[in-house]
Design a protein around this motif. Structure first.
Motif, short mmCIF file in Angstrom:
data_model
loop_
_atom_site.label_atom_id
_atom_site.label_comp_id
_atom_site.label_asym_id
_atom_site.label_seq_id
_atom_site.Cartn_x
_atom_site.Cartn_y
_atom_site.Cartn_z
N ASP A 28 0.85 -1.21 0.00
CA ASP A 28 0.00 0.00 0.00
C ASP A 28 0.88 1.26 0.00
O ASP A 28 0.68 2.17 -0.80
CB ASP A 28 -0.93 -0.03 1.22
CG ASP A 28 -2.06 0.99 1.14
OD1 ASP A 28 -2.41 1.42 0.01
OD2 ASP A 28 -2.60 1.38 2.19
N HIS A 70 1.03 4.09 -2.82
CA HIS A 70 0.76 5.51 -2.54
C HIS A 70 1.86 6.37 -3.15
O HIS A 70 1.61 7.44 -3.73
CB HIS A 70 0.68 5.78 -1.04
CG HIS A 70 -0.50 5.14 -0.40
ND1 HIS A 70 -0.58 4.86 0.93
CD2 HIS A 70 -1.66 4.69 -0.95
CE1 HIS A 70 -1.74 4.28 1.19
NE2 HIS A 70 -2.41 4.17 0.07
N HIS A 126 -6.14 3.28 -7.11
CA HIS A 126 -6.94 3.24 -5.87
C HIS A 126 -8.44 3.22 -6.14
O HIS A 126 -9.18 2.51 -5.47
CB HIS A 126 -6.56 4.41 -4.96
CG HIS A 126 -5.47 4.07 -4.01
ND1 HIS A 126 -4.17 3.92 -4.43
CD2 HIS A 126 -5.48 3.81 -2.67
CE1 HIS A 126 -3.43 3.59 -3.38
NE2 HIS A 126 -4.19 3.51 -2.31
N HIS A 149 -7.34 -4.24 0.76
CA HIS A 149 -7.05 -3.03 -0.02
C HIS A 149 -5.78 -3.18 -0.87
O HIS A 149 -5.80 -2.96 -2.08
CB HIS A 149 -6.95 -1.84 0.93
CG HIS A 149 -6.45 -0.59 0.30
ND1 HIS A 149 -7.15 0.05 -0.71
CD2 HIS A 149 -5.32 0.14 0.50
CE1 HIS A 149 -6.47 1.12 -1.08
NE2 HIS A 149 -5.36 1.20 -0.37
ZN ZN Z 1 -3.89 2.71 -0.37
#
Ligand code: ZN
Ligand code: NZQ
Length: 385
Positions: free
Chosen positions: A192, A196, A265, A279
């Protein structure tokens, strides 16, 4: 470099033992609600540390905030906050607990029905109950940013909101709290944070050298330390580097003054809402496909990424880009995270329904150029099968 305003008011208390200083960042007379998830903080001693640090405070508890926090659960906490006149919220957990706490903070003082917060992406929030956090899962950056992502079970929605009012006042980052993370959550956090960084880096050049090199530093750190964290879960130095990388990846710094993408995302959130994948798993599926589909628009940055992150300097431009995409995919897989829909038992038959949800949510012009249409998103998902 584009103009920007950067305001990051979160006080960071970083390092082993910092939980003991909670009483220096929460007002003594506060009525504090401690919010947490499914109970990991009770099993690993983090809750004990929090309670010891807050002896003498008026404390309340709300547990059971689930991964991908739901509106349904959070509204129960809103009721408690109003009933007990809570005036400080302390999130203890990962991004889900944090995001849930941000929503509760705004919803408790909201005059309209709180789902309106999501419908307006937080734009009408004018106030929130002050909040802070003890983070136990480095991943989302939520501990130092203005965003939150909330799911609604009844409708199958997963959508984000932002407001400066919900930026945490402080973040306690003790890498020791992350020793008990299951391997899958270590991987989730690293992937993640990596993505990002990519969402704010892999766009087009605006001669933002500081932002680029900070981003590259984060990517290199995550590539170096991620696999080591899987192998040596109780290595403090590794955990510390990952924790600080994840916070820095989404606290506004590397995104200031540069174009941002976020298509990965937006597609990923729909996959989680419909199929319940973690996620980061959804991002690992979508990103390689976005990189490939947008190779013309992202060409200059893809080549910079190939060279500076993966040392790819030889061969044609397209072969270097192919190799950089393959290396990215390999890194996620090395973290134990498969990168195709089929690896998660999905055959692609839900792609039309996913596209319909994107449409409902207004996600019809995604990416740093706003040029990813619904048809493009469909192709990106098809290629990720
Ligand atoms: Zn994320
Ligand atoms: O619930 P508990 O029992 O605490 O267990 C959690 C949960 O099952 C467990 N865990 C956390 N810390 C632990 C631990 N287990 C053992 N030891 C520890 N120290 O990990 C599981 C997953 O936790 P969760 O909070 O859901 O993970 P994460 O931090 O990855 O957060 C994911 C959520 O954040 C949103 C995602 O969409 C997702 O809903 N995001 C928020 C963002 C933001 N606010 O800026 C940006 C991100 O892109 C992301 O969308």
């Amino acid at each position: 470099m584009d103009n920007f305003v950067l305001h990051t008011p979160t006080k960071v208390l970083f390092g082993e033992g910092q939980i003991a200083h909670l009483n220096s960042v929460i007002p003594k007379q506060a009525r504090v609600l401690i919010l947490y998830g499914g109970g990991s903080i009770k099993r690993n001693g983090v809750m004990d540390q929090v309670q010891n640090a807050l002896k003498g405070y008026t404390l309340f508890e709300f547990g059971g905030i689930e991964p991908n926090p739901t509106y349904e659960t959070l509204m129960k906490a809103v009721e408690l906050v109003r009933q007990e006149k809570i005036d400080f919220l302390l999130a203890v957990g990962g991004g889900s607990v944090l995001d849930g706490t941000k929503f509760i903070a705004a919803a408790a003082l909201y005059t309209q029905e709180p789902w309106h917060i999501i419908e307006t992406t937080g734009g009408d929030i004018t106030q929130a109950i002050p909040l802070g956090s003890v983070l136990t899962l480095p991943a989302t950056g939520s501990e130092m940013n203005a965003g939150g992502v909330i799911s609604r079970k009844s409708t199958g929605d997963k959508q984000h909101f932002f407001s400066p009012s919900v930026i945490p006042q402080f973040a306690i980052l003790d890498p020791v709290t992350t020793y008990t993370l299951p391997q899958r959550q270590i991987a989730n956090g690293v992937v993640d944070a990596f993505i990002h960084t990519m969402e704010q880096y892999l766009t087009y050049p605006v001669d933002a050298k500081v932002q680029d090199r900070f981003a590259e530093g984060l990517l290199l750190t995550l590539i170096e330390e991620g696999p080591r964290a899987l192998a040596e879960p109780e290595n403090y130095a590794i955990r510390a580097n990952i924790m600080w990388s994840a916070t820095m990846a989404l606290n506004g710094l590397i995104g200031a003054g540069v174009p941002q993408d976020w298509a990965t995302h937006m597609l990923g959130h729909e996959i989680t809402a419909m199929h319940g994948l973690d996620h980061a798993q959804t991002l690992a599926i979508v990103l390689p496909s976005v990189m490939n589909a947008k190779r013309e628009q992202k060409r200059a940055k893809l080549l910079q990424y190939a060279e500076r992150i993966w040392n790819l300097r030889e061969g044609s431009e397209d072969s270097r880009i192919d190799a950089a995409i393959a290396a990215t995919r390999h890194f996620f897989e090395q973290m134990g995270m498969p990168t195709h829909l089929s690896d998660y038992g999905l055959d692609g038959s839900s792609i039309p329904a996913l596209i319909e949800k994107l449409k409902q949510h207004g996600m019809t012009a995604l990416g740093e150029h706003g040029d990813i249409t619904l048809q493009d998103s469909q192709r990106i998902l098809e290629a990720a099968r």
